[in-house]
Design an enzyme around this catalytic site. Structure first.
Site, PDB file in Angstrom:
ATOM      1  N   ASP A 192      39.467  22.295  55.188  1.00  0.00           N
ATOM      2  CA  ASP A 192      40.008  21.021  55.673  1.00  0.00           C
ATOM      3  C   ASP A 192      39.552  20.871  57.120  1.00  0.00           C
ATOM      4  O   ASP A 192      40.207  21.336  58.040  1.00  0.00           O
ATOM      5  CB  ASP A 192      41.533  21.028  55.564  1.00  0.00           C
ATOM      6  CG  ASP A 192      42.136  19.674  55.882  1.00  0.00           C
ATOM      7  OD1 ASP A 192      41.515  18.657  55.542  1.00  0.00           O
ATOM      8  OD2 ASP A 192      43.227  19.645  56.477  1.00  0.00           O
TER       9      ASP A 192
ATOM     10  N   CYS B 295      40.744  14.017  56.510  1.00  0.00           N
ATOM     11  CA  CYS B 295      41.730  12.933  56.536  1.00  0.00           C
ATOM     12  C   CYS B 295      41.104  11.718  57.219  1.00  0.00           C
ATOM     13  O   CYS B 295      41.729  11.081  58.067  1.00  0.00           O
ATOM     14  CB  CYS B 295      43.018  13.367  57.230  1.00  0.00           C
ATOM     15  SG  CYS B 295      42.811  13.938  58.925  1.00  0.00           S
TER      16      CYS B 295
ATOM     17  N   GLY C  87      49.690  24.609  58.497  1.00  0.00           N
ATOM     18  CA  GLY C  87      50.088  25.422  57.357  1.00  0.00           C
ATOM     19  C   GLY C  87      50.649  24.697  56.161  1.00  0.00           C
ATOM     20  O   GLY C  87      51.082  25.338  55.202  1.00  0.00           O
ATOM     21  N   GLY C  88      50.641  23.380  56.166  1.00  0.00           N
ATOM     22  CA  GLY C  88      51.178  22.639  55.028  1.00  0.00           C
ATOM     23  C   GLY C  88      50.420  22.930  53.741  1.00  0.00           C
ATOM     24  O   GLY C  88      51.030  23.197  52.691  1.00  0.00           O
ATOM     25  N   LYS C  89      49.094  22.863  53.808  1.00  0.00           N
ATOM     26  CA  LYS C  89      48.297  23.160  52.614  1.00  0.00           C
ATOM     27  C   LYS C  89      48.368  24.645  52.276  1.00  0.00           C
ATOM     28  O   LYS C  89      48.381  25.022  51.099  1.00  0.00           O
ATOM     29  CB  LYS C  89      46.850  22.716  52.823  1.00  0.00           C
ATOM     30  CG  LYS C  89      46.649  21.209  52.955  1.00  0.00           C
ATOM     31  CD  LYS C  89      45.162  20.867  53.009  1.00  0.00           C
ATOM     32  CE  LYS C  89      44.923  19.378  53.154  1.00  0.00           C
ATOM     33  NZ  LYS C  89      45.233  18.891  54.519  1.00  0.00           N
TER      34      LYS C  89
ATOM     35  N   ALA D 128      43.425  26.159  58.991  1.00  0.00           N
ATOM     36  CA  ALA D 128      44.632  26.054  58.166  1.00  0.00           C
ATOM     37  C   ALA D 128      45.853  25.484  58.875  1.00  0.00           C
ATOM     38  O   ALA D 128      46.779  25.017  58.208  1.00  0.00           O
ATOM     39  CB  ALA D 128      44.981  27.434  57.605  1.00  0.00           C
TER      40      ALA D 128
END
Length: 453
Positions: free
Chosen positions: A338, A391, A272-274, A269
């Site tokens: 992610d 990404c 922490g943006g998502k 994570a």
């Protein structure tokens, strides 16, 4: 009368700092974003800090092309040149070719850097090489190695192995478009906490300050800005009203489609943006369990949650592969995975990645991605949603990983992404995939998988 000595000119602090950071990047394999986030330019005035950041990013982005040109005009073995002198030449040539700095100023500053940071005689070398290139600026030499792949890689300043992969997959026209995009000055995505401030107000505030910004065409709570520095100085981020986040990352969260009162796991994570976007979409009702293997980066998640006033986030430094053992009763409604990846979709913003990555790393990443998918699957309740995201634009890390997972897990099925992301970003198989030159955002991939049993 005694002779009066002239005052020694002070070196430009932005250029001096840029040379130092460029040395760190090349000699220590340091990453640009980590150097900047570590505050290595904090002692500079804001304007000088912004220029240092631009110099470092620009020289890093164009390094191979700059080296080709410099080698053509250096009398001697360019690869044997003193490293610091090479950085000064790169910086001077970057200014001559890619900035609005008057040529005489760029030349004088580069010469002075060489005299003071290398040795007095080095200034003459810099002066001769850069003046020669300045005379050729309108008809620069082009690479002619006999290998068209190598020539393209030099001209667009990418590693040859990456260009070779993309040519085989996309063909010449699309590959060149992607290379061009990666070398443009990027726009940055910024998420607006629209529960606290309207996007319209933010755009007007930025316009009043003369900052270029525009609303995202695909997300109603995002904007695009050309420069982050002035935004940081405005303290809207510090106040938790804005968060720097690419639109592709926002679309991955939209594909997850979190709802209030659910239990959601955000795996891998940090920073922490998502995680914070998930909690915001849930209106901060429910539980967001954020795991990351790195304790220092996990602390960034906690800080982001505190900054944005989100109480539903619980961050823990824990390898995802150990979560089911630590919490055997955990059954998540949704999991966002992610995964660590090659990052070859973010080369416009992370130019240094192109020089750090190696083709042999893909095999190691693929094994890790498979292990993390297995770990994520163990956390799902029947009927729950797993979103696998990256990404990167490399199929080995994207479609191939999902197909292999589905072959091992018939209890999971693909849910097409059409209901959550723009139709042009949905592949024939129903996956979410962005194309940077078309979408003007990072290259990203995500698959929405439902556990049916």
């Amino acid at each position: 009368m005694p002779k009066v000595r002239g005052l020694r000119k002070r070196l430009d602090p932005a250029r001096r700092e840029a040379v130092r950071l460029l040395e760190r990047i090349e000699n220590d394999q340091a990453y640009v974003n980590r150097l900047m986030s570590a505050g290595l330019t904090d002692e500079l005035e804001p304007e000088a800090g912004r220029r240092a950041t631009e110099y470092v990013a620009g020289v890093t982005r164009w390094r191979r092309w700059l080296d080709f040109l410099l080698a053509q005009n250096y009398r001697g073995r360019y690869d044997s040149m003193e490293p610091r002198l090479r950085q000064i030449l790169r910086l001077g040539l970057y200014e001559l070719l890619f900035t609005d700095t008057p040529p005489y100023a760029a030349l004088n500053e580069a010469v002075e850097l060489a005299r003071r940071l290398v040795r007095p005689q080095a200034g003459a070398v810099v002066n001769a090489v850069l003046r020669s290139l300045l005379r050729q600026r309108d008809f620069l030499p082009q690479p002619q190695t006999g290998d068209p792949v190598e020539d393209l890689a030099i001209r667009y300043s990418h590693p040859t192995w990456i260009v070779q992969r993309w040519l085989a997959r996309y063909g010449p026209a699309d590959t060149e478009a992607l290379l061009r995009y990666n070398n443009e000055r990027p726009w940055f995505g910024v998420r607006v906490r629209t529960d606290r401030i309207s996007r319209h107000v933010v755009l007007h505030r930025l316009a009043d300050r003369g900052l270029e910004a525009e609303p995202s065409p695909v997300l109603d709570d995002f904007i695009r800005v050309q420069r982050l520095g002035p935004l940081l100085e405005d303290r809207l981020i510090e106040k938790g009203l804005l968060a720097v986040q690419d639109e592709s990352a926002g679309l991955a969260v939209r594909l997850l489609d979190p709802h209030p009162d659910e239990t959601i796991v955000d795996a891998c994570a940090a920073p922490g943006g998502k995680t914070t976007y998930i909690a915001t979409r849930m209106r901060d009702h429910g539980r967001v369990l954020a795991f990351d293997v790195h304790p220092k980066r996990t602390e960034l998640i906690r800080r982001a949650a505190l900054q944005q006033g989100l109480t539903s986030i619980v961050a823990e430094a824990l390898d995802l592969r150990q979560v089911s053992e630590r919490y055997p009763e955990l059954q998540a409604d949704r999991v966002l995975l992610d995964v660590p990846c090659s990052g070859l979709g973010v080369l416009a913003k992370r130019a240094d990645l192109r020089w750090h990555r190696r083709p042999e790393e893909l095999d190691e990443l693929v094994r890790l991605q498979d292990e993390l998918l297995e770990a994520a699957a163990r956390l799902m309740r029947p009927g729950g949603i797993l979103v696998y995201s990256t990404c990167t634009i490399e199929p080995e890390e994207n479609e191939a990983r999902v197909r292999a997972f589905l072959a091992r897990h018939p209890e999971f099925t693909v849910e097409r992404a059409d209901a959550w992301v723009p139709a042009e970003m949905v592949t024939d198989e129903g996956f979410f995939a962005t194309w940077p030159p078309r979408d003007r955002m990072d290259g990203a991939f995500a698959a929405r998988l439902r556990r049916t049993a």
